[in-house]
Write a protein that holds these residues in place. Structure first.
Motif, PDB file in Angstrom:
ATOM      1  N   LEU A  62       9.394 -17.865  68.737  1.00  0.00           N
ATOM      2  CA  LEU A  62       9.353 -18.836  68.256  1.00  0.00           C
ATOM      3  C   LEU A  62      10.521 -18.641  66.681  1.00  0.00           C
ATOM      4  N   ILE A  63      10.995 -19.696  66.089  1.00  0.00           N
ATOM      5  CA  ILE A  63      11.746 -19.386  64.993  1.00  0.00           C
ATOM      6  C   ILE A  63      11.315 -21.098  64.104  1.00  0.00           C
ATOM      7  N   VAL A  64      10.741 -21.202  62.823  1.00  0.00           N
ATOM      8  CA  VAL A  64      10.220 -22.484  62.280  1.00  0.00           C
ATOM      9  C   VAL A  64      11.029 -22.430  60.851  1.00  0.00           C
ATOM     10  N   THR A  65      11.999 -23.364  61.295  1.00  0.00           N
ATOM     11  CA  THR A  65      13.272 -23.321  59.796  1.00  0.00           C
ATOM     12  C   THR A  65      13.354 -24.818  59.105  1.00  0.00           C
ATOM     13  N   HIS A  66      13.795 -24.579  58.049  1.00  0.00           N
ATOM     14  CA  HIS A  66      13.430 -26.093  57.100  1.00  0.00           C
ATOM     15  C   HIS A  66      14.884 -27.082  57.612  1.00  0.00           C
ATOM     16  N   HIS A  67      16.204 -26.100  57.648  1.00  0.00           N
ATOM     17  CA  HIS A  67      16.822 -27.454  57.407  1.00  0.00           C
ATOM     18  C   HIS A  67      17.527 -27.193  59.513  1.00  0.00           C
ATOM     19  N   PRO A  68      17.496 -28.163  60.114  1.00  0.00           N
ATOM     20  CA  PRO A  68      17.967 -28.637  61.799  1.00  0.00           C
ATOM     21  C   PRO A  68      19.178 -27.739  61.720  1.00  0.00           C
ATOM     22  N   LEU A  69      18.666 -27.147  63.515  1.00  0.00           N
ATOM     23  CA  LEU A  69      20.340 -25.707  63.755  1.00  0.00           C
ATOM     24  C   LEU A  69      21.092 -26.908  64.117  1.00  0.00           C
ATOM     25  N   ILE A  95      13.770 -17.883  73.630  1.00  0.00           N
ATOM     26  CA  ILE A  95      13.314 -18.008  71.831  1.00  0.00           C
ATOM     27  C   ILE A  95      14.138 -19.515  71.367  1.00  0.00           C
ATOM     28  N   SER A  96      12.598 -20.585  71.035  1.00  0.00           N
ATOM     29  CA  SER A  96      12.085 -22.127  70.938  1.00  0.00           C
ATOM     30  C   SER A  96      12.773 -22.321  69.061  1.00  0.00           C
ATOM     31  N   VAL A  97      13.022 -23.111  68.840  1.00  0.00           N
ATOM     32  CA  VAL A  97      13.614 -23.891  67.035  1.00  0.00           C
ATOM     33  C   VAL A  97      12.794 -24.596  67.001  1.00  0.00           C
ATOM     34  N   TYR A  98      12.041 -24.573  65.758  1.00  0.00           N
ATOM     35  CA  TYR A  98      11.218 -25.967  65.353  1.00  0.00           C
ATOM     36  C   TYR A  98      11.698 -26.599  63.704  1.00  0.00           C
ATOM     37  N   SER A  99      12.558 -27.619  63.543  1.00  0.00           N
ATOM     38  CA  SER A  99      13.010 -27.699  62.484  1.00  0.00           C
ATOM     39  C   SER A  99      11.979 -28.783  62.001  1.00  0.00           C
ATOM     40  N   ALA A 100      11.555 -28.833  60.551  1.00  0.00           N
ATOM     41  CA  ALA A 100      10.789 -29.270  59.731  1.00  0.00           C
ATOM     42  C   ALA A 100      11.732 -29.611  58.423  1.00  0.00           C
ATOM     43  N   HIS A 101      12.153 -30.846  58.046  1.00  0.00           N
ATOM     44  CA  HIS A 101      13.289 -30.977  57.053  1.00  0.00           C
ATOM     45  C   HIS A 101      12.789 -31.678  56.057  1.00  0.00           C
ATOM     46  N   THR A 102      13.409 -32.628  56.048  1.00  0.00           N
ATOM     47  CA  THR A 102      12.770 -34.304  55.136  1.00  0.00           C
ATOM     48  C   THR A 102      11.053 -34.181  55.370  1.00  0.00           C
ATOM     49  N   SER A 103      10.905 -34.239  57.013  1.00  0.00           N
ATOM     50  CA  SER A 103       9.586 -34.498  56.885  1.00  0.00           C
ATOM     51  C   SER A 103       8.562 -33.497  55.974  1.00  0.00           C
ATOM     52  N   PHE A 104       9.001 -32.145  56.131  1.00  0.00           N
ATOM     53  CA  PHE A 104       8.364 -31.372  55.114  1.00  0.00           C
ATOM     54  C   PHE A 104       7.832 -31.402  53.591  1.00  0.00           C
ATOM     55  N   ASP A 105       9.797 -32.034  53.279  1.00  0.00           N
ATOM     56  CA  ASP A 105      10.526 -32.226  52.354  1.00  0.00           C
ATOM     57  C   ASP A 105       8.574 -33.354  51.450  1.00  0.00           C
ATOM     58  N   SER A 106       8.784 -34.350  52.346  1.00  0.00           N
ATOM     59  CA  SER A 106       7.955 -35.657  51.720  1.00  0.00           C
ATOM     60  C   SER A 106       6.679 -35.645  51.989  1.00  0.00           C
ATOM     61  N   ALA A 107       5.593 -34.445  53.461  1.00  0.00           N
ATOM     62  CA  ALA A 107       5.333 -34.760  53.423  1.00  0.00           C
ATOM     63  C   ALA A 107       3.795 -34.523  51.750  1.00  0.00           C
ATOM     64  N   LYS A 108       2.406 -34.567  52.205  1.00  0.00           N
ATOM     65  CA  LYS A 108       2.127 -34.752  51.091  1.00  0.00           C
ATOM     66  C   LYS A 108       1.016 -33.483  50.426  1.00  0.00           C
ATOM     67  N   ASP A 109       1.417 -32.110  51.265  1.00  0.00           N
ATOM     68  CA  ASP A 109       1.761 -31.172  50.554  1.00  0.00           C
ATOM     69  C   ASP A 109       3.173 -30.149  50.786  1.00  0.00           C
ATOM     70  N   GLY A 110       4.576 -30.979  50.927  1.00  0.00           N
ATOM     71  CA  GLY A 110       5.677 -30.464  51.495  1.00  0.00           C
ATOM     72  C   GLY A 110       5.853 -30.032  49.888  1.00  0.00           C
ATOM     73  N   THR A 111       7.484 -29.609  50.104  1.00  0.00           N
ATOM     74  CA  THR A 111       8.880 -28.576  49.078  1.00  0.00           C
ATOM     75  C   THR A 111       8.377 -29.551  47.695  1.00  0.00           C
ATOM     76  N   ASN A 112       8.126 -30.740  47.903  1.00  0.00           N
ATOM     77  CA  ASN A 112       8.609 -31.739  46.036  1.00  0.00           C
ATOM     78  C   ASN A 112       7.076 -31.355  45.931  1.00  0.00           C
TER      79      ASN A 112
END
Length: 204
Positions: A62-69, A95-112
């Protein structure tokens, strides 16, 4: 080892899908098997040929990305198209791919939140709060007492691991209130102004 459903549940807790912007595409981009067992995960900013090669070499499931494919709908899968080539290589390798972009940016403990804490801000709040008020896009915070701009610039440099950043506008003598968005963030400039921010930081 964990099954792909368990991984999805964990990702949804870390980066709740409902926090994603409407234009975004978070979640599974490729799910090779609904019962796939995941033993090794590769985490990256975005998919590229080099990333796929690395994932294959390291036997990642599995690949977990920030920017969606995949951002929009796909009309065709073509090896001569960049996205099509990536999709074909990944599926062929299982290989599966999961993306967490603005959902992770906005998360309580996310990028921001992470950047705001790295800068040493206090009284950190979402710039555009979600319903739970703890999550949301961007962050704002304060320095007490205010920092000379030169000291703030050094903190920003350290937080960005020494990467170059550009400054536009009038440089304040002291920085008391900061707003930030780890993405482009142009649509939130108004909120930063309403917060009487001395500085607004954007990722782009």
């Amino acid at each position: 080892m964990a099954d792909i459903g368990t991984i999805e549940k964990a990702m949804r807790q870390i980066a709740p899908p409902h926090l994603a912007e409407e234009w975004d595409n978070c979640g599974f981009q490729i799910r090779c098997d609904s019962d796939q067992n995941i033993e090794k995960i590769l985490v990256c900013l975005e998919i590229s040929d080099d990333i796929i090669t690395e994932a294959i070499q390291k036997s990642a499931d599995l690949i977990v990305t920030h920017h969606p494919l995949i951002f929009g709908g796909i009309r065709s899968i073509d090896m001569d198209d960049m996205t099509g080539r990536y999709v074909l290589r990944l599926i062929r390798a299982g290989i599966s791919v999961y993306s967490a972009h603005t959902s992770f940016d906005s998360a309580k403990d996310g990028t921001n939140q992470y950047l705001a804490e790295c800068l040493g801000l206090e009284e950190i709040l979402p710039l555009v709060p979600a319903e739970d008020r703890e999550s949301g896009m961007g962050r704002s915070g304060v320095y007490r007492p205010p920092l000379p701009f030169s000291e703030f610039a050094l903190r920003l440099k350290d937080a960005c691991d020494g990467n170059i950043f550009r400054i536009s506008g009038t440089i304040p003598e002291f920085v008391s209130k900061v707003s930030l968005c780890t993405g482009a963030g142009s649509e939130f400039i108004g909120e930063a102004e309403e917060n009487a921010s001395d500085v607004y930081i954007t990722g782009d």
